[in-house]
Write a protein that holds these residues in place. Structure first.
Motif, mmCIF file in Angstrom:
data_model
loop_
_atom_site.group_PDB
_atom_site.id
_atom_site.type_symbol
_atom_site.label_atom_id
_atom_site.label_comp_id
_atom_site.label_asym_id
_atom_site.label_seq_id
_atom_site.Cartn_x
_atom_site.Cartn_y
_atom_site.Cartn_z
ATOM 1 N N UNK A 206 -3.960 -12.022 0.041
ATOM 2 C CA UNK A 206 -4.264 -10.619 0.373
ATOM 3 C C UNK A 206 -3.139 -9.811 -0.355
ATOM 4 N N UNK A 207 -1.916 -10.119 -0.017
ATOM 5 C CA UNK A 207 -0.599 -9.566 -0.645
ATOM 6 C C UNK A 207 -0.665 -9.634 -1.998
ATOM 7 N N UNK A 208 -1.311 -10.666 -2.804
ATOM 8 C CA UNK A 208 -1.308 -11.069 -4.301
ATOM 9 C C UNK A 208 -2.380 -10.016 -4.907
ATOM 10 N N UNK A 209 -3.412 -10.042 -4.177
ATOM 11 C CA UNK A 209 -4.686 -9.482 -4.750
ATOM 12 C C UNK A 209 -4.535 -7.987 -4.595
ATOM 13 N N UNK A 210 -3.842 -7.734 -3.632
ATOM 14 C CA UNK A 210 -3.565 -6.078 -3.439
ATOM 15 C C UNK A 210 -2.584 -5.454 -4.438
ATOM 16 N N UNK B 209 0.805 -1.170 0.093
ATOM 17 C CA UNK B 209 -0.042 -0.033 0.041
ATOM 18 C C UNK B 209 0.878 1.067 0.134
ATOM 19 N N UNK B 210 1.958 1.290 0.899
ATOM 20 C CA UNK B 210 2.932 2.334 0.721
ATOM 21 C C UNK B 210 3.620 2.684 -0.527
ATOM 22 N N UNK B 211 3.671 1.667 -1.144
ATOM 23 C CA UNK B 211 4.162 1.818 -2.580
ATOM 24 C C UNK B 211 3.349 2.683 -3.730
ATOM 25 N N UNK B 212 2.093 2.676 -3.179
ATOM 26 C CA UNK B 212 0.864 3.156 -4.180
ATOM 27 C C UNK B 212 0.252 4.114 -3.632
ATOM 28 N N UNK B 213 0.892 4.833 -2.411
ATOM 29 C CA UNK B 213 0.224 6.001 -1.684
ATOM 30 C C UNK B 213 -0.051 7.206 -2.615
ATOM 31 N N UNK B 214 0.813 7.415 -3.469
ATOM 32 C CA UNK B 214 0.382 8.622 -4.003
ATOM 33 C C UNK B 214 -0.754 8.508 -4.924
ATOM 34 N N UNK B 215 -0.689 6.994 -5.582
ATOM 35 C CA UNK B 215 -2.080 6.936 -6.825
ATOM 36 C C UNK B 215 -3.444 6.974 -5.709
ATOM 37 N N UNK B 216 -3.349 6.341 -4.538
ATOM 38 C CA UNK B 216 -4.499 6.133 -3.762
ATOM 39 C C UNK B 216 -4.929 7.522 -3.221
#
Length: 333
Positions: free
Chosen positions: A315-319, A185-192
């Motif tokens: 969870x990790x794979x789906x995310x 999630x941290x790796x995509x926090x800008x997008x989120x």
């Protein structure tokens, strides 16, 4: 009694030799019905079960079995030889108790003879013995599937600290392993942060993936426990689950596409979430059928690879799939 205890102590407690009873009725094939009944009156009380009488030679080698019912309804002067069933189902003393329970389930016997590597009879395992084995093994598997350490005590007899000790190791392990989800999630926090609505679908995707993985893992673990699924069947299982996941995934994705479109009026968002849902279901089915079989290959109880661990991995794979698709398809578009 002391001799029986010593005999049992020679064997692993979780094998046929460890749960067998050494009291059984052994007869010779030269005996008549009358001689057999008289023998039973003298020695039958020492036997664990009288459902079957076991025919041994002078060296104690198992030659056959006779149901007591056949003896009781036959004339006194008749020899028991013709009544002997030489096609005996027996188990080796070193056979695992779970395998013994499967043999009982398959044949429905009241008792099964236990023999050594030379077919010398050592004792019998009764249906009552197997009942306790099945209860114990089922309890252990349920605890492992729920990420609990095994306890010999009943729930109400276990102290608060004992219950906490049972649970805390796996909870710590799962909590730490969930760190990977946070890193993703941290790796995509800008997008989120730029498209907040994307975060609203994360719980649905993770829950669906976890549920789908748990469904298949439960079936695979049960199949392996009953001897229905072997390691050599892996590719058959994988092929079947890929087809099942496609059907299930397409249906779920289609319903989800309509739901997102109706409530959010955003077709690209609906497509992104639905595509991620389809891939999540496929991945979760593959993981759910693969991990238990890997565990068995590594001589680890497949029940350990049940709900909590599979859910964490899925969870990790789906995310990862969802956020990658969201960035590639939705945000860039």
């Amino acid at each position: 009694d002391a001799q029986e205890v010593l005999e049992l102590m020679r064997h692993d407690p979780e094998t046929a030799g460890g749960i067998m009873a050494t009291g059984f009725v052994a007869i010779r094939e030269q005996m008549t019905v009358k001689e057999t009944l008289e023998y039973l009156q003298v020695y039958g009380e020492e036997a664990e079960s009288l459902s079957y009488l076991y025919v041994l030679d002078e060296d104690g080698i198992l030659k056959g079995v006779i149901a007591l019912r056949e003896i009781v309804v036959s004339p006194f002067d008749e020899h028991i030889g013709p009544m002997i069933n030489t096609n005996v189902i027996s188990v080796r003393a070193d056979m695992d108790q779970e395998e013994v329970s499967r043999i009982f389930a398959k044949y429905g016997f009241n008792s099964i003879p236990v023999v050594d590597e030379n077919d010398k009879m050592l004792g019998i395992v009764t249906a009552d013995d197997v009942f306790y084995v099945v209860e114990e093994e089922t309890t252990e598997d349920m605890e492992k599937m729920a990420a609990l350490a095994h306890s010999e005590k009943d729930y109400l007899d276990t102290g608060v600290f004992g219950l906490a000790k049972q649970r805390i190791f796996w909870l710590l392990f799962l909590m730490i392993s969930a760190t990977f989800t946070g890193i993703i999630i941290q790796g995509y926090q800008k997008e989120l942060a730029s498209v907040v609505i994307l975060a609203a679908f994360i719980p649905m995707l993770m829950d669906t993936g976890g549920n789908a993985g748990t469904q298949v893992s439960t079936l695979i673990i049960r199949g392996m426990a009953l001897g229905e699924i072997k390691l050599k069947d892996y590719f058959k299982v994988l092929y079947k689950e890929l087809r099942v996941s496609l059907i299930v995934g397409i249906v779920l994705a289609a319903v989800n596409f309509l739901r997102v479109w109706i409530f959010h009026h955003d077709p690209p968002l609906a497509f992104t979430v639905s595509a991620a849902l389809l891939f999540t279901v496929i991945l979760s089915k593959v993981v759910g059928c693969t991990l238990p079989m890997i565990a068995q290959k590594l001589k680890i109880d497949p029940a350990l690879m049940a709900s909590p661990i599979i859910t964490t991995i899925v969870d990790a794979l789906s995310l990862s799939v969802y956020l990658y698709l969201a960035k590639t398809i939705y945000i860039n578009a």
